[in-house]
Design a protein around this motif. Structure first.
Motif, short mmCIF file in Angstrom:
data_model
loop_
_atom_site.label_atom_id
_atom_site.label_comp_id
_atom_site.label_asym_id
_atom_site.label_seq_id
_atom_site.Cartn_x
_atom_site.Cartn_y
_atom_site.Cartn_z
N SER A 1 -11.44 2.70 -1.04
CA SER A 1 -10.03 2.46 -1.35
C SER A 1 -9.17 3.66 -0.99
CB SER A 1 -9.86 2.12 -2.83
OG SER A 1 -10.54 0.92 -3.15
N VAL A 2 -9.73 4.86 -1.16
CA VAL A 2 -9.03 6.07 -0.74
C VAL A 2 -8.75 6.02 0.76
CG1 VAL A 2 -9.20 8.58 -0.45
CG2 VAL A 2 -9.99 7.50 -2.57
N ASN B 1 -3.79 2.01 5.57
CA ASN B 1 -2.78 0.97 5.36
C ASN B 1 -1.35 1.46 5.47
OD1 ASN B 1 -4.73 -0.96 5.02
ND2 ASN B 1 -4.62 -0.99 2.78
N ARG C 1 -8.78 3.44 2.77
CA ARG C 1 -7.88 2.34 3.14
C ARG C 1 -6.43 2.67 2.81
NH1 ARG C 1 -11.76 -2.53 0.88
NH2 ARG C 1 -12.98 -2.82 2.80
N SER C 2 -6.21 3.47 1.76
CA SER C 2 -4.84 3.83 1.40
C SER C 2 -4.17 4.61 2.53
CB SER C 2 -4.80 4.64 0.11
OG SER C 2 -5.21 5.98 0.30
N LEU D 1 -2.59 10.03 -6.69
CA LEU D 1 -2.94 8.63 -6.78
C LEU D 1 -4.41 8.53 -7.19
CD1 LEU D 1 -1.31 7.27 -3.49
CD2 LEU D 1 -0.24 7.68 -5.71
N PHE E 1 -7.92 5.99 -7.38
CA PHE E 1 -8.54 4.82 -6.79
C PHE E 1 -9.89 4.55 -7.46
CE2 PHE E 1 -5.76 6.81 -3.74
CZ PHE E 1 -5.06 5.74 -3.19
N ALA F 1 0.82 -1.21 0.00
CA ALA F 1 0.00 0.00 0.00
C ALA F 1 0.85 1.26 0.00
CB ALA F 1 -0.92 -0.01 1.22
N SER F 2 2.12 1.15 -0.40
CA SER F 2 3.04 2.27 -0.24
C SER F 2 3.44 2.88 -1.57
CB SER F 2 4.28 1.81 0.53
OG SER F 2 4.95 0.78 -0.17
N GLU F 3 2.49 2.97 -2.50
CA GLU F 3 2.80 3.56 -3.80
C GLU F 3 3.32 4.98 -3.64
OE1 GLU F 3 0.69 4.73 -8.07
OE2 GLU F 3 -0.48 3.72 -6.51
#
Length: 255
Positions: free
Chosen positions: A201-202, A208, A204-205, A194, A196, A23-25
């Motif tokens: 998902s936003v 995470n 959770r990013s 980024l 999503f 999760a570390s993009e």
């Protein structure tokens, strides 16, 4: 900027350690910007360097540096993050410690790097001077950090739900300049966005990567109605949910 309890930060990142890499993009994108700047300075002294990675997380930056035949010391406030980095064998040395009170003698390293970690410090000026202190004369300390107006899409969406603060207050760029006053430095602004597939998902990013520590966090689970309101209000682009980070790269020369 909101004052964050460092013990809470360490625990939050510790809980995220096992899922952090997937999760570390953002960390990897920003880390590559830092590495490019570091490599440019290293070209003038093309030999093996001892580099400090302060706030190493699970070790993406340390791994990239060590792979280029550098000697790397990885430091982090979270024992779990540090242990994950150790298991991946990303560095030569592993030290638990605080960027604002680095446990090293003056001029211990050729370079020091810190990727998306100093925003968790209480005082950026202290962190910057500590990173510079442990670098040899005419060496460089590099850091990246998030600045204000980041996550504006999420902030806009939350305003449709309530008037409470749901994201951290990041430093203004002027405040970063002020923190570096008296040092020989360059500050380079850049942005990363980024994308999503949905609003959850936003959220959770952020969760995470451990970046959910606020002075006053809403307790309890988010209801479906709140999530729908948030999702409907979110400013989308081509059907995606963008999340924009405004950042700066600091390059400090130890005179």
């Amino acid at each position: 900027m909101s004052i964050v309890d460092k013990s809470s930060v360490a625990m939050a990142f510790g809980r995220a350690a096992t899922r952090y890499d997937s999760a570390s993009e953002l960390q990897q994108r920003v880390g590559r910007v830092l590495i490019d700047a570091l490599v440019e300075k290293m070209m003038f002294s093309p030999h093996n360097h001892h580099i400090l990675d302060a706030g190493c997380g699970t070790g993406f930056l340390s791994h990239e540096l060590k792979a280029n035949y550098q000697t790397v010391t990885a430091l982090d406030l979270s024992s779990e993050m540090l242990e994950t980095a150790r298991m991946k064998n990303v560095a030569d040395h592993y030290i638990k410690g605080d960027i604002e009170a680095l446990p090293f003698e003056d001029e211990s390293f050729c370079f020091a790097v810190s990727n998306l970690a100093v925003q968790w410090c209480h005082h950026l000026d202290v962190a910057a001077r500590e990173l510079t202190r442990v670098v040899k004369k005419r060496g460089y300390a590099f850091f990246t950090t998030i600045v204000d107006h980041s996550l504006f899409e999420l902030d806009e969406a939350w305003r449709a739900v309530d008037d409470r603060k749901h994201t951290l207050d990041f430093l203004k760029t002027d405040a970063v300049h002020e923190a570096l006053s008296g040092l020989s430095y360059e500050l380079i602004p850049f942005t990363e966005t980024l994308y999503f597939d949905d609003c959850i998902s936003v959220l959770r990013s952020l969760q995470n990567i451990g970046a959910t520590t606020l002075p006053e966090r809403r307790q309890g689970l988010m209801g479906r109605s709140v999530l729908k309101t948030l999702s409907d209000a979110y400013p989308k682009k081509d059907g995606k949910f963008p999340l924009t980070y405004h950042l700066v790269l600091g390059v400090i020369r130890h005179e």
